[in-house]
Design an enzyme around this catalytic site. Sequence first.
Site, mmCIF file in Angstrom:
data_model
loop_
_atom_site.group_PDB
_atom_site.id
_atom_site.type_symbol
_atom_site.label_atom_id
_atom_site.label_comp_id
_atom_site.label_asym_id
_atom_site.label_seq_id
_atom_site.Cartn_x
_atom_site.Cartn_y
_atom_site.Cartn_z
ATOM 1 N N ARG A 241 0.851 -1.182 0.000
ATOM 2 C CA ARG A 241 0.000 0.000 0.000
ATOM 3 C C ARG A 241 0.899 1.249 0.000
ATOM 4 O O ARG A 241 1.960 1.253 0.618
ATOM 5 C CB ARG A 241 -0.888 0.044 1.255
ATOM 6 C CG ARG A 241 -2.087 -0.889 1.204
ATOM 7 C CD ARG A 241 -3.119 -0.451 0.159
ATOM 8 N NE ARG A 241 -4.307 -1.280 0.152
ATOM 9 C CZ ARG A 241 -4.482 -2.350 -0.632
ATOM 10 N NH1 ARG A 241 -3.550 -2.718 -1.479
ATOM 11 N NH2 ARG A 241 -5.609 -3.035 -0.579
ATOM 12 N N GLU A 270 -4.045 7.218 -4.585
ATOM 13 C CA GLU A 270 -4.301 6.666 -5.928
ATOM 14 C C GLU A 270 -5.656 7.116 -6.439
ATOM 15 O O GLU A 270 -6.603 7.184 -5.661
ATOM 16 C CB GLU A 270 -4.290 5.127 -5.866
ATOM 17 C CG GLU A 270 -2.930 4.556 -5.592
ATOM 18 C CD GLU A 270 -2.973 3.042 -5.382
ATOM 19 O OE1 GLU A 270 -4.006 2.404 -5.680
ATOM 20 O OE2 GLU A 270 -1.971 2.498 -4.912
ATOM 21 N N HIS A 288 -1.393 -0.007 -9.801
ATOM 22 C CA HIS A 288 -1.973 -0.930 -8.812
ATOM 23 C C HIS A 288 -2.604 -2.151 -9.492
ATOM 24 O O HIS A 288 -3.822 -2.347 -9.432
ATOM 25 C CB HIS A 288 -3.000 -0.208 -7.927
ATOM 26 C CG HIS A 288 -3.284 -0.948 -6.651
ATOM 27 N ND1 HIS A 288 -3.672 -0.323 -5.494
ATOM 28 C CD2 HIS A 288 -3.238 -2.271 -6.343
ATOM 29 C CE1 HIS A 288 -3.860 -1.221 -4.541
ATOM 30 N NE2 HIS A 288 -3.603 -2.413 -5.029
HETATM 31 C C1 DGY Z 1 -5.737 -6.133 -2.610
HETATM 32 O O1 DGY Z 1 -6.336 -7.185 -2.744
HETATM 33 O O2 DGY Z 1 -5.657 -5.538 -1.534
HETATM 34 C C2 DGY Z 1 -5.090 -5.605 -3.840
HETATM 35 O O3 DGY Z 1 -4.176 -4.600 -3.557
HETATM 36 C C3 DGY Z 1 -6.154 -5.096 -4.775
HETATM 37 O O4 DGY Z 1 -6.799 -4.012 -4.190
#
Ligand code: DGY
Length: 322
Positions: A241, A270, A288
């Site tokens: 993240r 994002e 992402h």
């Molecule tokens: C998650 O599953 O957390 C991935 O980053 C997709 O959002």
Amino acid sequence: MRPKILVTRKISDDAEIILKKEFEVTLNLEDKPYTYDELIQLVNQYDGIISSSFDKLDKNFFDNLNGRLKVIGHVGVGYDNINIQSAKEKNIKVSNTPNVLNDAVAEITMLLILASSRRIGEAYNLVKTNTWKNRKPDITKLMVGNEVTGKTLGIIGMGRIGQIVADRAKAFKMKIIYHNRNKLPEALEKDATYFSDLKSMLPNCDYISLHTPATPDTINIINEETLKLFPKHSVFVNTSRGSTVDDDALIEVLQNKKIYGAGLDVFNNEPNLDKRYLELDNCFVLPHIGSATHETRLAMSMLAINNLRRFFSNKPLISEVV
Ligand code: DGY
């Protein structure tokens, strides 16, 4: 009466077909995001929702519920967009989608390691912009990068995804070291070396890959102080993240070549990432897409559905968050 389910974004076609058979469902076939206010208005007509990481399910969202919503099947392993404490207080079950995306995220992690080391962003642009022909074929300079094979990979967060990344990296003869809250049992650790202290691990890394969830403890874990410990030739990659990174600090070390490069799939704010990343040749960026394969997105959608099925049959959820 069949439970009424709202699916906030488009999910895999096959999953939608199954969902329609079993629930009274509102799909988002056009994948037009609901605004925050629209979602708050709408959700009170449903018993369950299938949510995505684009939905902001904060305290205010939960405070506005009328008591009908009982379960949230979140499509994503990370659920930092959901206020879990509020869900718990309102007695709403939340599930996520762990495990099914491990391989896909590990693939993107390896791609980022390779792309940042071998200057793939620059090399690709050279061909795509048809400017390759203008460059001297200098064998010591033209797109010459760092070799990955045999180097040391430091993994921060040796959970499910971190362990698969370690396995994949071994195919490149990489040596694995890791930092985690707890040392893994030897069977899971395989040959990796544990560092209880992150700061002691960092100077030993050629590559640093981050696999921690977004929690108050991991916010800005990559900051001015920790970046000072990265070797000058090192590469940082992030598929977890954006909130784990202090952007000012990372951009400063990249601009001033204090590390070799970075490969980033995730960002603060994002999709409106800090534009300074886009100006850096030594930063390879993706939108992402860690879990974005047909196979994985279907598996994630199905896991969310299976959690809802179990909830409405009064069975324990498969992957319950709260
Ligand atoms: C998650 O599953 O957390 C991935 O980053 C997709 O959002």
